[in-house]
Design a protein around this motif. Structure first.
Motif, PDB file in Angstrom:
ATOM      1  N   ASP A 141     -10.801  -1.221  10.907  1.00 20.59           N
ATOM      2  CA  ASP A 141     -11.763  -2.565  11.000  1.00 20.59           C
ATOM      3  C   ASP A 141     -11.784  -2.871   9.726  1.00 20.59           C
ATOM      4  O   ASP A 141     -12.670  -2.479   8.677  1.00 20.59           O
ATOM      5  N   GLY A 142     -10.847  -3.911   9.132  1.00 20.76           N
ATOM      6  CA  GLY A 142     -10.988  -4.157   7.577  1.00 20.76           C
ATOM      7  C   GLY A 142      -9.494  -4.786   7.119  1.00 20.76           C
ATOM      8  O   GLY A 142      -8.447  -4.233   8.144  1.00 20.76           O
ATOM      9  N   PRO A 143      -9.320  -5.431   6.013  1.00 21.80           N
ATOM     10  CA  PRO A 143      -8.121  -5.789   5.816  1.00 21.80           C
ATOM     11  C   PRO A 143      -7.234  -4.638   4.906  1.00 21.80           C
ATOM     12  O   PRO A 143      -7.810  -3.681   4.659  1.00 21.80           O
ATOM     13  N   ILE A 144      -5.877  -4.769   4.828  1.00 23.11           N
ATOM     14  CA  ILE A 144      -5.139  -3.904   4.177  1.00 23.11           C
ATOM     15  C   ILE A 144      -5.169  -4.351   2.591  1.00 23.11           C
ATOM     16  O   ILE A 144      -4.932  -5.575   2.471  1.00 23.11           O
ATOM     17  N   THR A 145      -5.043  -3.350   1.943  1.00 22.36           N
ATOM     18  CA  THR A 145      -4.887  -3.252   0.254  1.00 22.36           C
ATOM     19  C   THR A 145      -3.505  -3.191   0.016  1.00 22.36           C
ATOM     20  O   THR A 145      -2.983  -2.059   0.287  1.00 22.36           O
ATOM     21  N   GLU A 146      -2.647  -3.742  -0.809  1.00 27.35           N
ATOM     22  CA  GLU A 146      -1.406  -3.463  -1.339  1.00 27.35           C
ATOM     23  C   GLU A 146      -1.983  -3.126  -2.671  1.00 27.35           C
ATOM     24  O   GLU A 146      -2.538  -3.683  -3.422  1.00 27.35           O
ATOM     25  N   MET A 147      -1.152  -1.857  -3.203  1.00 28.04           N
ATOM     26  CA  MET A 147      -1.417  -1.420  -4.354  1.00 28.04           C
ATOM     27  C   MET A 147       0.027  -0.734  -5.036  1.00 28.04           C
ATOM     28  O   MET A 147       0.829  -0.081  -4.133  1.00 28.04           O
ATOM     29  N   MET A 152      -5.983  -9.889   0.931  1.00 30.93           N
ATOM     30  CA  MET A 152      -5.903 -11.074   1.179  1.00 30.93           C
ATOM     31  C   MET A 152      -7.037 -11.442   2.556  1.00 30.93           C
ATOM     32  O   MET A 152      -7.244 -10.399   3.207  1.00 30.93           O
ATOM     33  N   THR A 153      -7.673 -12.611   2.472  1.00 31.43           N
ATOM     34  CA  THR A 153      -8.282 -13.077   3.567  1.00 31.43           C
ATOM     35  C   THR A 153      -7.656 -13.595   4.827  1.00 31.43           C
ATOM     36  O   THR A 153      -6.661 -14.527   4.294  1.00 31.43           O
ATOM     37  N   PRO A 154      -7.392 -12.929   6.112  1.00 26.15           N
ATOM     38  CA  PRO A 154      -6.243 -13.473   6.947  1.00 26.15           C
ATOM     39  C   PRO A 154      -6.534 -15.101   7.098  1.00 26.15           C
ATOM     40  O   PRO A 154      -7.807 -15.556   7.126  1.00 26.15           O
ATOM     41  N   PRO A 155      -5.533 -15.725   7.450  1.00 27.98           N
ATOM     42  CA  PRO A 155      -5.850 -17.156   7.818  1.00 27.98           C
ATOM     43  C   PRO A 155      -6.784 -17.458   8.892  1.00 27.98           C
ATOM     44  O   PRO A 155      -6.903 -16.872   9.964  1.00 27.98           O
ATOM     45  N   GLY A 156      -7.787 -18.306   8.643  1.00 29.64           N
ATOM     46  CA  GLY A 156      -8.699 -18.389   9.478  1.00 29.64           C
ATOM     47  C   GLY A 156     -10.105 -17.526   9.460  1.00 29.64           C
ATOM     48  O   GLY A 156     -10.872 -17.977  10.196  1.00 29.64           O
ATOM     49  N   GLY A 157      -9.997 -16.638   8.473  1.00 34.24           N
ATOM     50  CA  GLY A 157     -11.037 -15.880   8.389  1.00 34.24           C
ATOM     51  C   GLY A 157     -11.981 -16.429   7.488  1.00 34.24           C
ATOM     52  O   GLY A 157     -12.005 -17.844   6.896  1.00 34.24           O
ATOM     53  N   HIS A 158     -13.351 -16.007   7.196  1.00 32.90           N
ATOM     54  CA  HIS A 158     -14.454 -16.472   6.749  1.00 32.90           C
ATOM     55  C   HIS A 158     -14.759 -15.754   5.305  1.00 32.90           C
ATOM     56  O   HIS A 158     -14.592 -14.627   5.261  1.00 32.90           O
ATOM     57  N   ARG A 185      -9.039 -14.428  -8.653  1.00 31.73           N
ATOM     58  CA  ARG A 185      -8.559 -14.940  -7.276  1.00 31.73           C
ATOM     59  C   ARG A 185      -7.588 -15.748  -7.277  1.00 31.73           C
ATOM     60  O   ARG A 185      -7.195 -16.561  -8.438  1.00 31.73           O
ATOM     61  N   LEU A 186      -6.614 -16.143  -6.491  1.00 37.01           N
ATOM     62  CA  LEU A 186      -5.597 -16.906  -6.248  1.00 37.01           C
ATOM     63  C   LEU A 186      -5.601 -17.465  -4.675  1.00 37.01           C
ATOM     64  O   LEU A 186      -5.457 -16.569  -3.978  1.00 37.01           O
ATOM     65  N   THR A 187      -5.210 -18.684  -4.523  1.00 41.32           N
ATOM     66  CA  THR A 187      -5.075 -19.136  -3.213  1.00 41.32           C
ATOM     67  C   THR A 187      -3.681 -19.481  -2.802  1.00 41.32           C
ATOM     68  O   THR A 187      -3.089 -20.184  -3.508  1.00 41.32           O
ATOM     69  N   GLN A 188      -3.268 -18.917  -1.709  1.00 47.96           N
ATOM     70  CA  GLN A 188      -1.967 -19.023  -1.276  1.00 47.96           C
ATOM     71  C   GLN A 188      -2.018 -20.273  -0.199  1.00 47.96           C
ATOM     72  O   GLN A 188      -2.829 -20.192   0.723  1.00 47.96           O
ATOM     73  N   VAL A 248      -5.240 -19.332   2.063  1.00 47.24           N
ATOM     74  CA  VAL A 248      -5.365 -18.159   2.113  1.00 47.24           C
ATOM     75  C   VAL A 248      -5.727 -17.231   0.895  1.00 47.24           C
ATOM     76  O   VAL A 248      -5.077 -17.188   0.098  1.00 47.24           O
ATOM     77  N   PRO A 249      -7.219 -17.065   0.666  1.00 46.70           N
ATOM     78  CA  PRO A 249      -7.572 -16.531  -0.800  1.00 46.70           C
ATOM     79  C   PRO A 249      -7.055 -15.045  -0.742  1.00 46.70           C
ATOM     80  O   PRO A 249      -7.072 -14.247   0.081  1.00 46.70           O
ATOM     81  N   PHE A 250      -6.627 -14.886  -2.206  1.00 46.00           N
ATOM     82  CA  PHE A 250      -6.309 -13.222  -2.536  1.00 46.00           C
ATOM     83  C   PHE A 250      -7.166 -12.971  -3.597  1.00 46.00           C
ATOM     84  O   PHE A 250      -7.622 -13.861  -4.169  1.00 46.00           O
ATOM     85  N   HIS A 251      -7.430 -11.493  -3.643  1.00 52.97           N
ATOM     86  CA  HIS A 251      -8.079 -11.050  -4.355  1.00 52.97           C
ATOM     87  C   HIS A 251      -7.346  -9.982  -5.394  1.00 52.97           C
ATOM     88  O   HIS A 251      -6.741  -9.101  -4.642  1.00 52.97           O
ATOM     89  N   PHE A 252      -7.139 -10.252  -6.772  1.00 55.33           N
ATOM     90  CA  PHE A 252      -6.355  -9.151  -7.403  1.00 55.33           C
ATOM     91  C   PHE A 252      -7.269  -8.243  -8.595  1.00 55.33           C
ATOM     92  O   PHE A 252      -8.148  -9.063  -8.999  1.00 55.33           O
ATOM     93  N   VAL A 253      -7.020  -7.154  -8.609  1.00 49.33           N
ATOM     94  CA  VAL A 253      -7.429  -6.095  -9.494  1.00 49.33           C
ATOM     95  C   VAL A 253      -6.222  -5.448 -10.333  1.00 49.33           C
ATOM     96  O   VAL A 253      -5.463  -4.872  -9.600  1.00 49.33           O
ATOM     97  N   VAL A 254      -5.998  -5.684 -11.730  1.00 52.01           N
ATOM     98  CA  VAL A 254      -4.717  -5.172 -12.463  1.00 52.01           C
ATOM     99  C   VAL A 254      -5.476  -4.328 -13.708  1.00 52.01           C
ATOM    100  O   VAL A 254      -6.280  -4.768 -14.220  1.00 52.01           O
TER     101      VAL A 254
END
Length: 214
Positions: free
Chosen positions: A82-88, A184-190, A143-146, A165-171
């Motif tokens: 239950d939750g989004p995937i984080t790419e790292m 990322m917040t899935p398309p249509g997500g809130h 943040r960066l919006t696709q 589609v909002p993205f959140h980055f931490v570097v």
């Protein structure tokens, strides 16, 4: 500068981040699966236009404009499902160049408003710098919006309103290693979805235990 083997020893797995599971993308990730990493010549990558946006564009693939020498990439997701995937990714750079990865991102956020990826990639807009995470030697969050085109059931453009589609980055920089995350917040997500802070802190803590993390 950490080697490929050292990066693989320093990456987090399920035992380091309770409640999360990992899936290897490149190298040997925390799940013990090994996928041969490809060390590409970054000088041959296509250039972003406008040039000011190139650091932000490269980081959408967890990369930069500087040559890397080892990499481990994996996906992190909640065990509950239950939750989004984080790419790292953990990426090893020359000690003199790793700080430039962070510095270039800071400059790019100030000077870039929107860009289209080369060769027909996605469009991105509205870079927004956030408070620096207090982790590692230095870190940046933004943040960066696709912008995803509206398509029909066949996947063809249908002329509808594009979807943001909002993205959140931490570097984070730890010595000569850049550790990058996005979710990322899935398309249509809130609302927006953030990179999990506990995963970031656990990863940097484990990396800092490596005998040669500078």
């Amino acid at each position: 500068m950490l080697s490929q083997d050292e990066l693989q020893q320093g990456v987090v797995g399920a035992k380091d981040i309770p409640g999360w599971m990992t899936e290897t993308v490149a190298g040997r990730g925390g799940d013990g699966v090994e996928v041969a990493p490809r060390i590409l010549d970054v000088s041959k990558w296509p250039r972003t236009s406008p040039a000011a946006c190139q650091p932000l564009d490269r980081m959408t693939s967890l990369g930069s404009g500087y040559q890397y020498f080892a990499v481990v990439e994996q996906k992190v997701s909640p065990v509950s499902g239950d939750g989004p995937i984080t790419e790292m990714a953990l990426t090893s750079y020359r000690p003199a160049e790793a700080p430039k990865v962070i510095a270039d991102l800071r400059t790019s956020i100030r000077t870039c408003s929107d860009f289209s990826q080369p060769r027909g990639g996605y469009e991105y807009t509205h870079p927004q710098v956030l408070a620096d995470p207090k982790v590692g030697d230095e870190a940046i969050a933004y943040r960066l919006t696709q912008v995803v085109p509206s398509v029909d059931s066949n996947g063809d453009p249908d002329g509808g309103q594009p979807v943001d589609v909002p993205f959140h980055f931490v570097v984070v920089r730890s010595g000569a290693t850049i550790v990058s995350f996005y979710t990322m917040t899935p398309p249509g997500g809130h609302g927006t979805t953030d990179v999990p802070v506990d995963v970031v802190k656990s990863q940097i803590a484990k990396l800092d235990q490596m005998p040669q993390h500078s």
